[in-house]
Design an enzyme around this catalytic site. Structure first.
Site, PDB file in Angstrom:
ATOM      1  CE  LYS A  11      37.815  42.325  31.225  1.00  0.00           C
ATOM      2  NZ  LYS A  11      38.376  43.600  30.982  1.00  0.00           N
ATOM      3  N   PRO A  99      45.712  43.284  40.004  1.00  0.00           N
ATOM      4  CG  PRO A  99      46.866  44.388  38.318  1.00  0.00           C
ATOM      5  CD  PRO A  99      46.584  43.032  38.863  1.00  0.00           C
ATOM      6  CB  ALA A 102      44.008  46.857  36.752  1.00  0.00           C
ATOM      7  N   GLY A 103      41.179  47.266  34.762  1.00  0.00           N
ATOM      8  CA  GLY A 103      40.663  46.805  33.468  1.00  0.00           C
ATOM      9  C   GLY A 103      40.871  45.318  33.266  1.00  0.00           C
ATOM     10  CG  LEU A 104      43.934  43.511  34.401  1.00  0.00           C
ATOM     11  CD1 LEU A 104      45.162  43.244  35.270  1.00  0.00           C
ATOM     12  CD2 LEU A 104      44.199  43.035  32.984  1.00  0.00           C
ATOM     13  N   GLY A 106      38.972  42.268  37.964  1.00  0.00           N
ATOM     14  CA  GLY A 106      39.277  41.687  39.275  1.00  0.00           C
ATOM     15  C   GLY A 106      38.042  41.449  40.129  1.00  0.00           C
ATOM     16  N   GLY A 107      37.182  42.444  40.250  1.00  0.00           N
ATOM     17  CA  GLY A 107      35.978  42.302  41.057  1.00  0.00           C
ATOM     18  C   GLY A 107      35.029  41.276  40.438  1.00  0.00           C
ATOM     19  CB  SER A 108      33.920  40.732  36.930  1.00  0.00           C
ATOM     20  OG  SER A 108      33.535  42.061  36.731  1.00  0.00           O
ATOM     21  CG  ASP A 141      33.738  42.538  32.242  1.00  0.00           C
ATOM     22  OD1 ASP A 141      33.238  42.497  31.101  1.00  0.00           O
ATOM     23  OD2 ASP A 141      34.608  43.359  32.581  1.00  0.00           O
TER      24      ASP A 141
HETATM   25  P1  ATP Z   1      36.469  45.744  34.990  1.00  0.00           P
HETATM   26  O1  ATP Z   1      37.600  45.328  34.104  1.00  0.00           O
HETATM   27  O2  ATP Z   1      35.449  44.625  35.243  1.00  0.00           O
HETATM   28  O3  ATP Z   1      35.823  47.031  34.617  1.00  0.00           O
HETATM   29  P2  ATP Z   1      38.447  46.590  36.838  1.00  0.00           P
HETATM   30  O4  ATP Z   1      39.455  45.489  36.720  1.00  0.00           O
HETATM   31  O5  ATP Z   1      38.722  47.837  36.098  1.00  0.00           O
HETATM   32  O6  ATP Z   1      37.052  45.992  36.451  1.00  0.00           O
HETATM   33  P3  ATP Z   1      38.165  46.101  39.629  1.00  0.00           P
HETATM   34  O7  ATP Z   1      39.506  45.598  40.021  1.00  0.00           O
HETATM   35  O8  ATP Z   1      37.076  45.096  39.494  1.00  0.00           O
HETATM   36  O9  ATP Z   1      38.251  46.978  38.318  1.00  0.00           O
HETATM   37  O10 ATP Z   1      37.783  47.223  40.680  1.00  0.00           O
HETATM   38  C1  ATP Z   1      36.890  48.278  40.411  1.00  0.00           C
HETATM   39  C2  ATP Z   1      36.378  48.818  41.742  1.00  0.00           C
HETATM   40  O11 ATP Z   1      35.487  47.850  42.282  1.00  0.00           O
HETATM   41  C3  ATP Z   1      37.488  48.976  42.765  1.00  0.00           C
HETATM   42  O12 ATP Z   1      37.870  50.320  42.839  1.00  0.00           O
HETATM   43  C4  ATP Z   1      36.871  48.509  44.084  1.00  0.00           C
HETATM   44  O13 ATP Z   1      36.542  49.581  44.912  1.00  0.00           O
HETATM   45  C5  ATP Z   1      35.564  47.828  43.703  1.00  0.00           C
HETATM   46  N1  ATP Z   1      35.485  46.407  44.115  1.00  0.00           N
HETATM   47  C6  ATP Z   1      34.421  45.812  44.662  1.00  0.00           C
HETATM   48  N2  ATP Z   1      34.633  44.515  44.888  1.00  0.00           N
HETATM   49  C7  ATP Z   1      35.874  44.238  44.481  1.00  0.00           C
HETATM   50  C8  ATP Z   1      36.670  43.054  44.465  1.00  0.00           C
HETATM   51  N3  ATP Z   1      36.223  41.897  44.926  1.00  0.00           N
HETATM   52  N4  ATP Z   1      37.906  43.142  43.923  1.00  0.00           N
HETATM   53  C9  ATP Z   1      38.357  44.326  43.436  1.00  0.00           C
HETATM   54  N5  ATP Z   1      37.668  45.470  43.467  1.00  0.00           N
HETATM   55  C10 ATP Z   1      36.436  45.445  43.970  1.00  0.00           C
END
Ligand code: ATP
Length: 316
Positions: A11, A99, A102-104, A106-108, A141
């Protein structure tokens, strides 16, 4: 029992305003969230044992119980012990294309895919609303990632109101590979700098004088006013992240110099620029490569999409 292959979309935030700090450490937000077709692939297979296994091809992603996708499977197993006993554990394989840090989201989105996938695999027949509730126990998220599309998100991000789809946009994303921003750090720094004297349980956006333009953004989306959507992009977290990371600030400025609306997504450090065609997006990407010839800078083109989690295939 079937095995499932799911695509889990990233997202971007078209709008992120921090309305106030809450006593529970979270923040009340007004966000406009948009799914894009940059997606991870999540494969779910019965493990044939009682265990949950997780493998991910990205070195920065944890492969243990701290992975959000693992937590999603463990949550479903805990809430539905009969189904867990009947069907057994699961092998989760994540092909990471979004990535990390990254604020995208990814984990959620990985967690959302596991909730959606196990609902199918274990024949739980949970509604979207029930899945969203489970998602809210995992992260702010996750409920959005269950549904996707274009949404107004309030509260911590878990109260969702669908907005008309604006899937006619392409987006150029730029992220420095060696940079990642902790979401917790970004919010804590913002709180410390701007909200310290204002911790309240009260979520009343109309009471906040410094409120920005969420209504205007919602109106522009409802009317599909492309130019206005670009002009109304907003992210409060830029106020703490950009001064800390001058190269991210510069990337945003380069997008703007190329005539695009550019903005940081979520807690960053990904910056995106909106374009109206794939060709224009590709041109912007090539131009950025020329003005910032840094091998550490990764660039992608993606498209807005109205869905988040999609079943790519299932086999018996
Ligand atoms: P958001 O935008 O929801 O704040 P984000 O995109 O900034 O998230 P993510 O890619 O979700 O960040 O990763 C944040 C941290 O979560 C990573 O440093 C990683 O250690 C941890 N993590 C746990 N599970 C996952 C996963 N399935 N994919 C990516 N990162 C994960």
């Amino acid at each position: 029992m079937h095995s499932y292959s799911l695509l889990a979309s990233a997202k971007i935030n078209l709008y992120l305003e921090i309305i106030g700090a809450r006593p529970d450490g979270y923040h009340n937000l007004i966000m406009v969230l948009q799914s894009i077709d940059l997606a991870d692939q999540i494969d779910l297979r019965p493990s044939g044992t009682e265990a949950i296994y997780l493998h991910c091809n990205h070195p920065e992603v944890p492969q243990d119980e701290s992975n959000l996708a693992y937590k999603a499977a463990a949550l479903i197993a805990e809430k539905f012990p009969d189904a867990f006993a009947k069907y057994g554990g699961v092998n989760i394989t994540i092909d990471k294309r979004i990535p990390v840090g990254a604020g995208l989201a990814g984990g959620s989105t990985n967690a959302a895919a596991v909730l959606v996938g196990l609902n199918l695999m274990w024949n739980l027949k949970l509604s979207q609303r029930q899945l969203q509730y489970l998602g809210s126990l995992l992260g702010s998220d996750v409920p959005f990632c269950i549904v996707g599309g274009t949404m107004l998100a309030t509260g911590r991000g878990e109260y969702l109101t669908p907005l008309p789809a604006v899937d006619n946009f392409y987006v150029v994303l730029g992220k420095y590979r060696s940079l990642s921003v902790s979401t917790a750090w970004a919010y804590q720094t913002f709180r410390h700098k701007y909200l310290q004297a204002n911790v309240s349980d009260d979520f009343a956006p109309e009471n906040h004088k410094q409120r920005a333009y969420s209504e205007k953004m919602v109106y522009a989306i409802a009317r599909n006013q492309e130019r206005q959507i670009g002009q109304l992009l907003y992210n409060d977290l830029e106020r703490v992240v950009l001064p800390q990371y001058p190269q991210v600030q510069r990337l945003k400025e380069e997008f703007q110099d190329l005539g695009c609306a550019g903005m940081m997504s979520g807690s960053g450090p990904t910056v995106f620029a909106l374009t109206k065609s794939q060709q224009e997006a590709q041109q912007v990407l090539e131009s950025v490569k020329i003005v910032i010839p840094d091998p550490d800078l990764d660039l992608w083109v993606a498209k807005f999409t109205s869905s988040s989690i999609r079943v790519a295939s299932s086999v018996k």
